[in-house]
Design an enzyme around this catalytic site. Structure first.
Site, PDB file in Angstrom:
ATOM      1  N   CYS A 380       0.761  -1.269   0.080  1.00 21.59           N
ATOM      2  CA  CYS A 380      -0.116  -0.048   0.061  1.00 21.59           C
ATOM      3  C   CYS A 380       0.904   1.108   0.027  1.00 21.59           C
ATOM      4  CB  CYS A 380      -0.952  -0.034   1.232  1.00 21.59           C
ATOM      5  SG  CYS A 380      -2.341   0.886   0.867  1.00 21.59           S
ATOM      6  N   HIS A 519      -3.506  -5.157   0.298  1.00 19.57           N
ATOM      7  CA  HIS A 519      -3.110  -5.783   1.583  1.00 19.57           C
ATOM      8  C   HIS A 519      -3.050  -7.319   1.492  1.00 19.57           C
ATOM      9  CE1 HIS A 519      -2.448  -2.138   4.035  1.00 19.57           C
ATOM     10  NE2 HIS A 519      -3.544  -1.617   3.366  1.00 19.57           N
ATOM     11  N   GLU A 521      -1.265  -9.302   3.393  1.00 17.01           N
ATOM     12  CA  GLU A 521      -1.226  -9.732   4.849  1.00 17.01           C
ATOM     13  C   GLU A 521      -2.410 -10.260   5.195  1.00 17.01           C
ATOM     14  OE1 GLU A 521      -0.685  -6.727   3.950  1.00 17.01           O
ATOM     15  OE2 GLU A 521      -1.618  -5.449   5.454  1.00 17.01           O
TER      16      GLU A 521
HETATM   17  N1  GLN Z   1      -1.941   6.665   2.844  1.00 16.57           N
HETATM   18  C1  GLN Z   1      -2.113   5.801   1.699  1.00 16.57           C
HETATM   19  C2  GLN Z   1      -3.455   6.082   0.882  1.00 16.57           C
HETATM   20  O1  GLN Z   1      -4.348   6.496   1.606  1.00 16.57           O
HETATM   21  C3  GLN Z   1      -1.928   4.316   1.799  1.00 16.57           C
HETATM   22  C4  GLN Z   1      -2.927   3.635   2.834  1.00 16.57           C
HETATM   23  C5  GLN Z   1      -2.356   2.438   3.257  1.00 16.57           C
HETATM   24  O2  GLN Z   1      -1.030   2.119   3.175  1.00 16.57           O
HETATM   25  N2  GLN Z   1      -3.137   1.542   3.664  1.00 16.57           N
HETATM   26  O3  GLN Z   1      -3.559   5.536  -0.207  1.00 16.57           O
END
Ligand code: GLN
Length: 547
Positions: A380, A519, A521
């Protein structure tokens, strides 16, 4: 119709109720039953989405896009049953539902009270999908005696009365403190905790007692006598070296048997535990070790990256190596050269995160990994930083950055290679969001499909070109930079099915460098390690052999 197991906690918090519930779920599955686990949290936040990871640990996201407590992650990791929106609720949500109904006039002008209106709302929640499984395990957050918890305790009391006899049982988790000076294991706090439960009409059928050592027979009998449970329903829960031993340890202590006895299920089907034996064997008998750096912001509280740490352990299980994680504060690299801090690691992981703080450090970590050919997994925000690094240092877009940081700072400093996502497609409909929406619920959340490029590294890892992964973010890599970045060698190997949203990037000429917008994970399990984590740890293992 499901049988219900209500799990409560006493004496102190952080006893591992979530883990005990999850392990019990796994044991019931091992005996051939279907289960669902649910968490009822007494806090007043409407959901954990806006709670600080420093305070509350990670936010666990479900396929259907709920932002939930990290205990739901435990449930999934132990049972493999994908949690849903309807598996997690807080007092805040309950009250907000009740108040919404009141505003709509659903209560026909009646006086709204905790009993029956709030308790009914809780009971309705508990019963959702009760026909689908053999056992429903409901964990009540917090500790007996907490003011916020009372409506939940009252609701489960009523619920068990509403059901036919024998369809609900209560399991209470407590602590037996060890008094070193006198060399004694003390049962009094547990007695008091049970007394507290009984005063609100709940009698536990099973006591799970956290203790440093085994519980001697004398204390067991005392607990049984004073707490009114059967001696074989007093279960010792000793500290374990690995949480994944919990199903085996609880089984050895007779937890699943005690539960089936309490429901008077005889003869009980025998459990098949080979899967858990294999997991424990791989964890306790590794053939090597690897060292992975997690370069993040919330490094003081490991729970902030709970699922990542677990998924790395699963990657270790897949490769029979022990994964040693070291937490590196990204902000250090704002001031210092990352090289001395990152030398000696066999792989680098940059996790998700919000806000600008520490991001320049993450960009440097990505640069270090690219230049030194160290395996890199960016998740992310970790993917977005890798893209910005590529844009700045390879593709010649010197001012590349993320709109997230400009929004935060209130000034325009960067070229928005990562930009704010205002609309996207979910299934067959379009979702639109404005930046000034409420902070909660403005993200792209939950499971989305991605299409992988044939022949790419990730397609090989997944063994497929169609995947589905969970998301939680507001910002996206802007696809209009794709050509420039691909010319520089950063391949966009995973895209949303409509081709508009980059989901995965990889350096084609690097031994292992992958960034993912989702994600992974959240979907990894010890008995089914996520392919990306399994392969990332494999790459780390390879690096460890080279040095
Ligand atoms: N802050 C970033 C976004 O909103 C990444 C979010 C995250 O890593 N879950 O896109």
């Amino acid at each position: 119709m499901a049988r219900f197991i209500f799990i409560t906690g006493g004496v102190v918090s952080s006893l591992g109720k979530g883990l005990a519930s999850a392990a019990l779920g796994a044991l019931l599955q091992a005996r051939g039953y279907s289960v669902r686990l649910r968490k009822l949290d007494p806090y007043l936040n409407v959901d954990p989405g806006t709670m600080s990871p420093f305070e509350h640990g990670e936010v666990f996201v479900t396929d259907d896009g709920a932002e939930t407590d990290l205990d739901l992650g435990h449930y999934e990791r132990f049972t493999g049953v994908a949690a849903r929106k309807t598996d997690s609720i807080s007092s805040g949500r309950i009250y907000s539902n009740v108040l919404e109904k009141e505003r709509r006039g659903d209560y026909l002008g009646k006086t709204i009270q905790v009993i029956p209106h709030v308790t009914d709302e809780i009971k309705d929640f508990i019963a959702i999908g009760e026909d689908e499984v053999d056992f429903m395990l409901c964990e009540i957050g917090g500790t007996v005696g907490d003011i916020e918890g009372l409506p939940f305790f009252e609701a489960i009391r009523q619920f068990s009365q509403d059901k036919p006899r024998g369809q609900c049982i209560f399991m209470h988790l407590t602590l037996l403190p060890w008094i070193k000076a006198s060399g004694e294991l003390k049962t009094k706090p547990t007695q008091h905790s049970v007394k507290e439960l009984r005063s609100i009409g709940l009698a536990p059928d099973i006591l799970v007692c956290r203790s440093e050592g085994p519980i001697p027979q004398k204390e067991r009998e005392k607990l049984a006598l004073f707490c009114n449970v059967r001696p074989d329903a007093v279960i010792a829960a000793q500290d374990l070296k690995s949480i994944y031993e919990a199903p085996l340890a609880y089984h050895a202590e007779g937890l699943d048997q005690a539960v089936l006895d309490a429901f008077q299920i005889t003869p009980a089907p025998r459990p098949a535990l080979d899967m858990w034996e294999d997991v424990a064997d791989r964890i306790y008998n590794p053939e090597g070790q690897v060292k992975v750096a997690i370069v993040g912001k919330y490094t003081q509280l490991e729970d902030a990256y709970k699922s990542i740490a677990e998924a790395l352990t699963h990657g270790g299980i897949a490769n029979r190596v022990k994964v040693n994680i070291e937490w590196v504060d990204a902000e250090i690299f704002d001031r210092e050269d990352p090289a001395p801090h990152l030398e000696g690691f066999h792989a680098i992981l940059v996790p998700g995160g919000f806000g600008e703080r520490g991001t320049e450090g993450k960009i440097k970590a990505a640069q270090y990994a690219r230049e030194h050919e160290v395996p890199y997994l960016g998740i992310c925000l970790g993917m977005q930083m890798a893209v910005i690094e590529a844009a700045r240092n390879v593709a010649g877009i010197a001012r590349a950055g993320s709109e997230e940081f400009d929004h935060e700072a209130g000034e325009k400093r960067f070229e928005p290679v990562v930009y704010h996502l205002k609309e996207w497609v979910q299934g067959s409909h379009r979702v639109e969001r404005k930046l000034d929406d409420d902070k909660g619920g403005t993200m792209r959340l939950g499971a989305y499909d991605a299409t992988l490029t044939e022949g790419s590294r990730v397609a090989g890892i997944y063994g497929s070109t169609q995947i589905e992964e969970r998301h939680r973010h507001r910002y996206e890599v802007d696809v209009k930079y794709r050509e420039k970045l691909e010319e520089a060698g950063l391949c966009f190997s995973g895209m949303s099915p409509d081709g508009r949203l980059p989901e995965i990037v990889e350096w084609s000429d690097h031994p292992w460098f992958i960034g993912v917008q989702f994600h992974p994970e959240l979907k990894s399990k010890p008995f089914e390690p996520h392919p990306l984590f399994a392969d990332f740890v494999r790459a780390a293992k390879e690096t460890s052999r080279l040095v």
